[in-house]
Design an enzyme around this catalytic site. Structure first.
Site, short mmCIF file in Angstrom:
data_model
loop_
_atom_site.label_atom_id
_atom_site.label_comp_id
_atom_site.label_asym_id
_atom_site.label_seq_id
_atom_site.Cartn_x
_atom_site.Cartn_y
_atom_site.Cartn_z
N LYS A 14 21.52 -40.10 7.41
CA LYS A 14 22.27 -39.35 7.63
C LYS A 14 23.28 -40.41 6.35
CE LYS A 14 22.13 -40.47 11.98
NZ LYS A 14 22.23 -40.17 13.34
N LYS B 140 21.09 -53.65 6.33
CA LYS B 140 22.68 -53.04 5.81
C LYS B 140 22.98 -54.46 5.04
CE LYS B 140 23.58 -49.88 8.20
NZ LYS B 140 22.73 -49.66 9.61
N LYS C 186 13.15 -41.31 3.77
CA LYS C 186 13.08 -41.22 4.85
C LYS C 186 14.58 -40.52 5.01
CE LYS C 186 15.52 -43.87 8.60
NZ LYS C 186 15.89 -44.61 8.93
P1 TYM Z 1 19.31 -44.02 14.92
O1 TYM Z 1 20.60 -42.80 14.86
O2 TYM Z 1 19.40 -44.15 13.27
O3 TYM Z 1 18.63 -42.80 14.71
C1 TYM Z 1 17.77 -42.07 16.22
C2 TYM Z 1 16.43 -41.70 16.17
O4 TYM Z 1 15.80 -41.08 14.84
C3 TYM Z 1 15.14 -41.78 14.42
N1 TYM Z 1 15.08 -41.39 13.04
C4 TYM Z 1 14.26 -40.87 12.58
N2 TYM Z 1 12.73 -40.25 12.43
C5 TYM Z 1 11.65 -40.04 11.69
N3 TYM Z 1 12.03 -39.40 10.70
C6 TYM Z 1 13.97 -40.39 10.22
N4 TYM Z 1 14.07 -39.57 8.89
C7 TYM Z 1 14.65 -41.06 11.46
N5 TYM Z 1 15.72 -41.28 10.62
C8 TYM Z 1 15.86 -41.27 12.21
C9 TYM Z 1 15.59 -43.49 14.80
O5 TYM Z 1 14.06 -43.80 14.07
C10 TYM Z 1 15.84 -43.38 16.00
O6 TYM Z 1 14.28 -42.77 17.41
N6 TYM Z 1 18.82 -48.44 17.05
C11 TYM Z 1 18.25 -46.50 16.91
C12 TYM Z 1 19.97 -46.57 18.12
C13 TYM Z 1 19.79 -47.18 18.83
C14 TYM Z 1 18.85 -47.03 20.21
C15 TYM Z 1 18.76 -48.10 21.25
C16 TYM Z 1 17.35 -46.46 20.30
C17 TYM Z 1 20.79 -47.64 20.49
N7 TYM Z 1 20.12 -48.06 20.84
C18 TYM Z 1 17.42 -48.33 22.19
C19 TYM Z 1 16.77 -47.04 21.47
C20 TYM Z 1 16.69 -47.45 22.12
C21 TYM Z 1 19.27 -45.73 15.16
O7 TYM Z 1 19.89 -46.94 15.16
O8 TYM Z 1 19.06 -45.13 15.31
#
Ligand code: TYM
Length: 342
Positions: free
Chosen positions: A208, A122, A205
């Protein structure tokens, strides 16, 4: 019957996970996280939320925030999450998480937060906005998980380090306060290995925040899916049998593995190996399999977008249930730390 049900609840694992409302959900979110949420909701005590506090680390506008939170909630339900089985809520509706995050942060070191891969990334991506929320991101995430004393956390591969830190923070809390209070939650995927769905632009990957065309959203129409897939990056084709695949072509195979039947995948694999593959044909197959997969979800998304009252009701009921669980944890944590009403 009543006794059996109680017994069942006692032996259930607690599952917690969330997704940031930084845009519509894509196939990476689905295969990395949401698919597991749906499978787990029948057998576990599940809490799935929309991580709107976390999305502030990248500063969305208020209108984006509201619309995106609503859209993620709709995507959750359209993909198959059932509010009668799982507790579905918006993170900021359960402000107890902020208190737990603060309390955990007292035993977290700045140096360890600065070494986190997602923080360093980031800093590279948004050097003009290296806010303290970004640094504290893993602490708030640990608080999300520990707030319901989770056993399992369904996430994609990119969240593995955050889960390791959650276990460290939980263990540290237990050690400092000499109390085996928090369980040590594990990152979870039904296929065992955590997954990482690649993008259509050759990136490893699907994300978004990257190029729109590299992402297939659950809300995409069939025409949009077809267009994006046909434009996906490939290469000039193998020139000798058994040639290793370029990243972009490997991505097409990975995506096919996620949405297509095994024999379709094998067909193109054989063609690649004997150098007769035509990527145009492979993309056509991939597009039609993605459309078949997404279409039912897409249709439910369109229906739910007009059901404002229902969506608000789901969020309200979810918040009440999540707050009850959060309140219990916060009371116990306060007591363990030594806060007492004078
Ligand atoms: P975020 O919003 O980036 O993504 C949400 C979930 O989607 C998965 N993901 C993917 N899995 C496989 N391939 C991809 N290309 C891909 N892109 C996204 C992420 O691994 C995630 O599981 N930090 C987390 C949000 C969060 C969270 C939590 C998750 C906040 N608190 C507590 C679990 C428990 C995040 O940024 O996810």
């Amino acid at each position: 019957m009543y006794i059996c049900r109680l017994k069942n609840i006692c032996t259930m694992d607690t599952v917690v996970s969330g997704i940031r409302p930084t845009g519509l959900l894509h196939l990476g979110n689905y295969f990395g996280a949401l698919r597991n949420f749906i499978k787990m909701q029948d057998e576990n005590d599940c809490y799935f939320f929309i991580a709107d506090y976390h999305s502030l680390t990248t500063h969305p506008t208020p209108t984006d925030l509201q619309t995106n939170v609503r859209n993620v909630l709709i995507d959750y339900i359209a993909a198959g999450l059932n509010p009668e089985k799982a507790t579905i809520y918006v993170q900021s509706d359960v402000p107890e998480v902020c208190e737990l995050s603060l309390l955990l942060s007292m035993n977290v070191y700045v140096g360890e937060l600065q070494r986190v891969a997602s923080f360093k990334e980031k800093v590279r991506r948004q050097p003009q906005n290296v806010n303290a929320g970004l640094l504290n991101y893993p602490v708030l995430m640990a608080a999300d998980i520990l707030l319901h004393r989770a056993d399992k956390v369904p996430v994609g591969k990119d969240q593995e380090q955050h889960l390791e830190m959650t276990r460290d923070f939980a263990q540290r809390f237990n050690h400092i306060y000499k109390h085996e209070y928090f369980k040590l939650p594990v990152a979870y995927n039904f296929g065992n290995e955590l997954v990482k769905i690649p993008g259509l632009d050759g990136s490893t990957k699907m994300s978004k925040s990257d190029n729109e065309n590299s992402c297939i959203y659950l809300a995409d129409t069939p025409e949009v899916v077809r267009k994006k897939v046909m434009k996906a990056v490939s290469d000039s084709g193998p020139t000798e049998p058994g040639q290793p695949k370029s990243q972009a072509v490997e991505n097409l195979f990975q995506l096919m593995k996620a949405v297509s039947a095994p024999d379709a995948l094998q067909f193109f694999e054989d063609q690649y190996q004997n150098c007769s593959i035509r990527y145009g044909d492979m993309k056509k197959q991939l597009a039609s399999d993605m459309i078949a997969f997404i279409q039912p979800i897409h249709e439910r998304i369109m229906e739910l977008r007009s059901q404002n009252d229902y969506i608000s009701k789901v969020a309200k009921i979810g918040a009440e249930k999540a707050r009850a669980s959060a309140d219990k944890t916060i009371r116990e944590v306060r007591e363990i730390i030594g806060f007492k009403t004078l």
